[in-house]
Design an enzyme around this catalytic site. Structure first.
Site: not given
Length: 456
Positions: A272, A287, A368, A371, A410
């Site tokens: 991404r 990130r 996070e 999801s 993460r």
């Protein structure tokens, strides 16, 4: 996507969805196009019927010797044909405009989803392990500093060989990533998942099918050129999540009721462009542009999808509980849930190495790592995935769900910060020890004369 009929018959509900999700779409124009298209389709059907009737009379008139009437009928048929072609051409133009516009409309949130504008309106639904967390060193070293001190994370060389947002995991750092992937895959197999190892490049049709395109084209890595509409002959993109290829496995197919539910899991590297905020948010591996993840994708009957959503959430959080990592679950508000979701939970792991503004009571921050989403039939309509409840019944659109099980970097951050010791070593969570072959990460000496950078 939403069906034309749904948009037509539930205009105010769609308008509220646009408002609460913060999406700017000219719904009135879509309704106008739909109305004109339906009128033209009706007119086309009428013209086609008239032409068929006139054409059927031509032979009869010729057989009866009424050449003059037959010629008039031929001319009328030609006029009807020309008018029909004009109507059909315009209808095709409107059809293309309507299909493109419908792709821009987000999914309608479930009635129970919290209404809100941004992340500040999300609702904490659960918290685990935070109150009885382990005793930490007086000063927890952030993962990016600790990773470099142990020489298990190398940011400078990652940037050198590829660019910013890429890194090397080395030694026990690489072992930890591999161990997490294998542990997650084994955990989800026991939960009834079938492994899938998907292609890494995906085409534009697949990205449209799951809702990444056209809205998020700028975040994607295109193979062979810039991100524009003039795609090259290969038309390939690096996948942003395994959700894309795994969901599109069944694109344009009709599944059988006996096939359901389908539970697939897939490990993949993911790519991404988005890099997050400046400062601490972009330091280290919170990130990055390439990251490993295990994705769980479910295909279920519509009446079972919300029970499955809760089950999927339990399956994702079971990974963190087994690792002993404190986490919380957020129910996402309409303005923060995303374009494609009807209902969504975020699972956030606690990483104590950075004191963030407005962070948890004990310092640190929530990251996070998963999801968990129910798309209802939104993706299925885009991708043409249906199932047939009974052999004699019409096919219906299936419901799709997915959840990360979970994002690896993460979790690495959380382990390095939560399980670190006063001497700078890191305890390996017990479930990972068989995969790692050790109980403690001790690191090793750096290679070369030049000191590695600060990971900024």
């Amino acid at each position: 996507m939403l069906s034309r009929q749904f948009v037509r018959e539930n205009t105010e509900e769609v308008r509220r969805a646009l408002e609460t999700k913060g999406v700017d779409v000219d719904l009135d124009r879509i309704l106008e196009v739909d109305e004109e298209w339906r009128q033209l389709k009706a007119k086309g059907d009428d013209l086609r019927h008239q032409r068929n009737e006139v054409s059927s009379q031509i032979g009869e008139l010729k057989q009866a010797g009424e050449e003059e009437k037959a010629q008039a009928a031929i001319e009328e048929s030609q006029e009807l044909k020309a008018e029909l072609e004009t109507v059909e051409e315009r209808a095709e133009e409107l059809e293309a405009e309507l299909e493109a516009a419908l792709l821009e409309i987000p999914n309608v949130p479930h009635p129970d989803a919290p209404v809100g504008e941004d992340e500040s309106d999300n609702v904490e639904a659960d918290r685990w392990g935070f109150e009885d967390r382990r005793e930490l060193p007086d000063e927890v070293v952030p993962h990016y500093d600790l990773g470099e001190a142990l020489d298990i994370l190398d940011f400078e060389r990652g940037a050198k060989v590829t660019g910013g947002g890429f890194y090397f995991a080395k030694g026990e750092g690489a072992q930890l990533e591999h161990a997490l992937v294998q542990f997650m895959l084994e955990t989800h197999r026991e939960q009834g998942y079938t492994d899938v190892f998907p292609p890494i490049p995906v085409n534009s049709a697949s990205m449209r099918g799951t809702g990444q395109f056209p809205k998020f084209v700028e975040d994607a890595y295109r193979i062979g050129g810039d991100n524009d509409e003039d795609y090259d002959d290969d038309d390939l993109w690096l996948l942003p999540t395994a959700e894309v290829p795994v969901t599109n496995m069944y694109r344009d197919e009709i599944l059988l009721d006996d096939d359901l539910p389908i539970k697939h899991q897939a490990y993949s590297p993911n790519f991404r462009r988005e890099a997050g905020e400046h400062g601490t948010e972009t330091r280290g591996i919170v990130r990055v542009h390439q990251f490993n993840k295990v994705e769980m994708v479910n295909f279920v009957r519509p009446e079972e999808s919300y029970d499955r959503l809760e089950g999927l959430l339990d399956e994702a959080t079971s990974v963190l509980e087994a690792l002993g990592l404190p986490y919380r679950v957020l129910e996402m508000c309409t303005g923060d849930m995303g374009f494609t979701q009807a209902k969504k939970y975020d699972v956030e792991v606690w990483a104590p190495g950075d004191d963030m503004e407005d962070g948890p009571e004990a310092g640190g921050r929530w990251l996070e790592v998963s999801s968990v989403s129910n798309f209802e039939d939104f993706q299925a309509r885009r991708a043409g995935i249906q199932y047939r409840p009974e052999q004699h019944e019409s096919a219906e659109y299936i419901h799709t769900l997915n959840g990360s099980g979970v994002a690896v970097p993460r979790v690495v951050v959380a382990i390095l910060e939560y399980y670190q010791n006063d001497d700078g070593t890191v305890d390996v969570p017990e479930p990972l020890q068989p995969y790692m072959g050790c109980e403690v990460i001790e690191g090793h000496d750096a290679v070369g004369e030049t000191a590695v950078g600060d990971g900024a």
